[in-house]
Design a protein around this motif. Structure first.
Motif, mmCIF file in Angstrom:
data_model
loop_
_atom_site.group_PDB
_atom_site.id
_atom_site.type_symbol
_atom_site.label_atom_id
_atom_site.label_comp_id
_atom_site.label_asym_id
_atom_site.label_seq_id
_atom_site.Cartn_x
_atom_site.Cartn_y
_atom_site.Cartn_z
ATOM 1 N N ASN A 70 0.849 -1.190 0.000
ATOM 2 C CA ASN A 70 0.000 0.000 0.000
ATOM 3 C C ASN A 70 0.882 1.236 0.000
ATOM 4 O O ASN A 70 2.119 1.145 0.056
ATOM 5 N N ARG A 71 0.261 2.406 -0.040
ATOM 6 C CA ARG A 71 1.011 3.664 -0.062
ATOM 7 C C ARG A 71 1.827 3.859 1.207
ATOM 8 O O ARG A 71 2.951 4.372 1.167
ATOM 9 N N HIS A 72 1.264 3.459 2.340
ATOM 10 C CA HIS A 72 1.970 3.639 3.613
ATOM 11 C C HIS A 72 3.308 2.901 3.593
ATOM 12 O O HIS A 72 4.335 3.435 4.017
ATOM 13 N N GLU A 73 3.302 1.657 3.090
ATOM 14 C CA GLU A 73 4.547 0.884 3.034
ATOM 15 C C GLU A 73 5.559 1.555 2.106
ATOM 16 O O GLU A 73 6.753 1.611 2.403
ATOM 17 N N ALA A 74 5.070 2.090 0.980
ATOM 18 C CA ALA A 74 5.968 2.759 0.039
ATOM 19 C C ALA A 74 6.591 4.002 0.659
ATOM 20 O O ALA A 74 7.788 4.262 0.521
ATOM 21 N N GLU A 75 5.778 4.791 1.352
ATOM 22 C CA GLU A 75 6.293 6.010 1.986
ATOM 23 C C GLU A 75 7.242 5.682 3.129
ATOM 24 O O GLU A 75 8.214 6.406 3.367
ATOM 25 N N LEU A 107 10.320 11.216 -1.564
ATOM 26 C CA LEU A 107 8.862 11.120 -1.533
ATOM 27 C C LEU A 107 8.246 11.698 -2.812
ATOM 28 O O LEU A 107 7.273 11.154 -3.339
ATOM 29 N N LEU A 158 8.784 9.226 -5.434
ATOM 30 C CA LEU A 158 7.844 8.122 -5.265
ATOM 31 C C LEU A 158 6.523 8.429 -5.964
ATOM 32 O O LEU A 158 5.951 7.564 -6.644
ATOM 33 N N GLU A 159 6.035 9.672 -5.807
ATOM 34 C CA GLU A 159 4.785 10.056 -6.459
ATOM 35 C C GLU A 159 4.911 9.950 -7.978
ATOM 36 O O GLU A 159 3.993 9.474 -8.661
ATOM 37 N N ILE A 190 4.889 6.272 -8.946
ATOM 38 C CA ILE A 190 3.535 5.696 -8.882
ATOM 39 C C ILE A 190 2.734 6.104 -10.119
ATOM 40 O O ILE A 190 2.053 5.285 -10.745
ATOM 41 N N LEU A 239 1.134 -0.092 -6.312
ATOM 42 C CA LEU A 239 0.545 -0.317 -4.994
ATOM 43 C C LEU A 239 -0.533 -1.381 -5.136
ATOM 44 O O LEU A 239 -1.469 -1.236 -5.925
ATOM 45 N N SER A 272 -4.867 0.566 -2.450
ATOM 46 C CA SER A 272 -4.765 2.011 -2.206
ATOM 47 C C SER A 272 -5.120 2.345 -0.778
ATOM 48 O O SER A 272 -4.749 3.376 -0.280
#
Length: 277
Positions: A229-234, A260, A263-264, A267, A274, A277
């Protein structure tokens, strides 16, 4: 040192005890309680007189020592001068040793960052050639988001700041086997409050250079990086913050912010996928 206030305080205590004894003597009838107070006051008088005498003797001795101090210092002038010279040389040697150790730690950090950059570069190069380590498959060679694998051997990045902490802890364990010393957070602040200018003699480090951008993963041959998910990526992009706690240097914070933003972009371009979401 004994002061006049100390002597006056004990003298007042003696006066109060003597006054108590005098008042009780004037009473025609003395109760048992008054008799006990009388005996206690008499005993107190003896103790306080001895304390007052001791204070007066010590006060006179200390005052005489103060009066003689200039002559004593003059007689020890040669020893004092030698001590000053030796301490100044030792002070400079200590500052030089601290500068050398500081540069050694900086070199260690640079070596760790260079090693990490090398891992990232080779990982990206293998990924470009279609040799990505895919989740769920035991590829013996390939690039991945956690490092790269070459013929069964994993090469993973090292946390540079954690390595510096580990090295200083190794020194602390040798110098202070019981675990004190450099491990104490308050030790740093005590050093910074020193009035002898020691830290001012330690060589100043150059301003940190801006972090080099990490090699981008290739898009052409379809080697995306997957996160739950996004949290893991961040979390992965900002992992360096965990090494610093609350006191994060500006250059580290800026580097994380760049990652960061990258990362966006990844994505949006499909380089990072991801799963939810």
């Amino acid at each position: 040192m004994i002061t006049q206030e100390d002597i006056a305080r004990v003298a007042l205590e003696l006066e109060q005890a003597e006054d108590t004894v005098t008042k009780l003597r004037l009473k025609r009838y003395i109760t048992s309680a008054a008799g006990a107070s009388y005996a206690a006051a008499k005993g107190r008088i003896e103790l306080v007189r001895g304390e007052l005498e001791r204070l007066n003797v010590q006060y006179e001795a200390e005052q005489q020592a103060l009066a003689d101090r200039p002559d004593v210092e003059k007689a020890a002038a040669k020893e004092i001068g030698a001590a000053k010279k030796e301490l100044e040389a030792s002070h400079d040697a200590l500052a030089t040793a601290a500068s050398t150790a500081q540069q050694a730690l900086l070199d260690l950090y640079g070596a760790a960052e260079a090693h990490n950059a090398l891992i990232a570069r080779h990982s990206a190069a293998l990924t470009v050639r279609g040799l990505a380590v895919e989740e769920g498959r035991d590829h013996q060679t390939g690039g991945g988001r956690d490092g790269l694998r070459i013929r069964g051997v994993w090469w993973v990045p090292v946390q540079s700041v954690a390595l510096l902490t580990w090295v200083t802890d190794q020194v602390a364990a040798v110098c202070w086997p019981r675990g004190t010393g450099m491990r104490s957070a308050t030790g740093r602040h005590a050093l910074e409050r020193r009035s002898d200018g020691l830290l001012g003699k330690v060589a100043k480090l150059p301003a940190p250079a801006p972090a080099e951008p990490r090699p981008k993963r290739a898009k052409a041959l379809g080697a995306p990086v997957y996160f739950r998910n996004r949290h893991e990526a961040e979390e992965a992009a900002s992992s360096e913050l965990r090494d610093w706690g609350r006191d994060v240097p500006a250059n580290v914070r800026a580097s994380v912010e760049r990652r960061l933003r990258q990362l966006e972009e990844d994505i949006a371009s499909g380089q990072v996928i991801l799963r939810s979401s």
